[in-house]
Write a protein that holds these residues in place. Structure first.
Motif, mmCIF file in Angstrom:
data_model
loop_
_atom_site.group_PDB
_atom_site.id
_atom_site.type_symbol
_atom_site.label_atom_id
_atom_site.label_comp_id
_atom_site.label_asym_id
_atom_site.label_seq_id
_atom_site.Cartn_x
_atom_site.Cartn_y
_atom_site.Cartn_z
ATOM 1 N N GLY A 170 10.063 42.186 18.615
ATOM 2 C CA GLY A 170 10.664 43.168 17.717
ATOM 3 C C GLY A 170 9.709 43.909 16.803
ATOM 4 O O GLY A 170 10.148 44.669 15.944
ATOM 5 N N TRP A 171 8.415 43.710 16.974
ATOM 6 C CA TRP A 171 7.431 44.412 16.150
ATOM 7 C C TRP A 171 7.174 45.805 16.712
ATOM 8 O O TRP A 171 7.143 45.995 17.923
ATOM 9 C CB TRP A 171 6.114 43.646 16.090
ATOM 10 N N VAL A 172 6.957 46.759 15.833
ATOM 11 C CA VAL A 172 6.679 48.141 16.196
ATOM 12 C C VAL A 172 5.298 48.508 15.641
ATOM 13 O O VAL A 172 5.024 48.285 14.457
ATOM 14 C CB VAL A 172 7.743 49.094 15.601
ATOM 15 N N ARG A 173 4.474 49.052 16.511
ATOM 16 C CA ARG A 173 3.150 49.500 16.071
ATOM 17 C C ARG A 173 3.334 50.638 15.084
ATOM 18 O O ARG A 173 4.022 51.616 15.360
ATOM 19 C CB ARG A 173 2.333 49.933 17.278
ATOM 20 N N SER A 174 2.685 50.521 13.926
ATOM 21 C CA SER A 174 2.920 51.466 12.846
ATOM 22 C C SER A 174 1.679 52.267 12.475
ATOM 23 O O SER A 174 1.712 53.041 11.535
ATOM 24 C CB SER A 174 3.437 50.693 11.629
ATOM 25 N N GLY A 175 0.587 52.059 13.169
ATOM 26 C CA GLY A 175 -0.626 52.821 12.882
ATOM 27 C C GLY A 175 -1.845 51.934 12.857
ATOM 28 O O GLY A 175 -1.816 50.789 13.313
ATOM 29 N N ARG A 195 -6.767 41.409 16.154
ATOM 30 C CA ARG A 195 -6.572 40.733 17.438
ATOM 31 C C ARG A 195 -5.782 41.627 18.397
ATOM 32 O O ARG A 195 -4.608 41.899 18.180
ATOM 33 C CB ARG A 195 -5.853 39.400 17.227
ATOM 34 N N ARG A 196 -6.444 42.058 19.450
ATOM 35 C CA ARG A 196 -5.824 42.952 20.429
ATOM 36 C C ARG A 196 -4.723 42.265 21.230
ATOM 37 O O ARG A 196 -3.868 42.927 21.800
ATOM 38 C CB ARG A 196 -6.887 43.518 21.374
ATOM 39 N N GLY A 197 -4.718 40.942 21.277
ATOM 40 C CA GLY A 197 -3.695 40.212 22.003
ATOM 41 C C GLY A 197 -2.291 40.471 21.486
ATOM 42 O O GLY A 197 -1.311 40.333 22.221
ATOM 43 N N PHE A 198 -2.176 40.884 20.223
ATOM 44 C CA PHE A 198 -0.853 41.177 19.672
ATOM 45 C C PHE A 198 -0.245 42.436 20.277
ATOM 46 O O PHE A 198 0.959 42.656 20.184
ATOM 47 C CB PHE A 198 -0.905 41.284 18.147
ATOM 48 N N ASN A 199 -1.059 43.279 20.901
ATOM 49 C CA ASN A 199 -0.520 44.487 21.529
ATOM 50 C C ASN A 199 0.501 44.152 22.613
ATOM 51 O O ASN A 199 1.404 44.942 22.876
ATOM 52 C CB ASN A 199 -1.645 45.342 22.117
ATOM 53 N N LYS A 200 0.352 43.007 23.255
ATOM 54 C CA LYS A 200 1.304 42.589 24.294
ATOM 55 C C LYS A 200 2.410 41.724 23.712
ATOM 56 O O LYS A 200 3.563 41.827 24.112
ATOM 57 C CB LYS A 200 0.578 41.803 25.384
ATOM 58 N N ILE A 201 2.079 40.858 22.780
ATOM 59 C CA ILE A 201 3.023 39.873 22.236
ATOM 60 C C ILE A 201 3.996 40.487 21.231
ATOM 61 O O ILE A 201 5.193 40.227 21.284
ATOM 62 C CB ILE A 201 2.251 38.719 21.549
#
Length: 141
Positions: free
Chosen positions: A119-124, A108-114
């Motif tokens: 406090g979430w960090v994109r990890s790969g 779900r691409r919507g999590f890229n904004k939310i």
């Protein structure tokens, strides 16, 4: 201590009714074996089912490089604002398990904004899924 809205329940009591939504989510994530993996892990008490008033989550303690982390293997919520409403409960459970971080993968691409707002960090990325991690602060008290 506040009562958690997530209640750990026996997998065997709920697996039949959760098969369809888990299979649907697995198809979206291009993971046709998701239900069978969750069924096996929860049946063997390696992963755990938590029910919420408006959904469910499966948490799976994992290990990498001698660190424990909690994988949110699947989460489904139809009430809205799930991250805001349930993250603190998942963090509390992860801390009880001495986890260093919480991880989930999503299509779900919507999590890229939310996600970063909470406090979430994109990890790969893995298999066209975005991997997010929420690192837990060490409690020195």
């Amino acid at each position: 201590m506040e009562k958690s809205y997530l209640q750990c329940v026996p997998w065997l009591n709920h697996r039949d009714r959760l098969k369809e939504p888990i299979t649907r989510i697995g198809n979206i994530a291009n993971d046709p074996h998701l239900y069978s993996e969750i069924n096996k892990a929860c049946s063997n008490e390696r992963a755990f089912l938590f029910l919420a008033p408006d959904g469910f989550v499966v948490l799976w303690p994992r290990h990498i490089d001698k660190n424990t982390f909690i994988e949110v293997t699947i989460a489904s919520c139809h009430g809205g604002n799930a991250v805001q409403r349930y993250l603190r409960h998942i963090i509390r459970l992860a801390r009880c398990g001495n986890a260093s971080f919480i991880e989930f993968a999503t299509a779900r691409r919507g999590f890229n904004k939310i996600a970063p707002l909470h406090g979430w960090v994109r990890s790969g990325e893995r298999d066209n899924l975005t991997i997010w991690r929420h690192f837990l602060e060490v409690d020195h008290g």
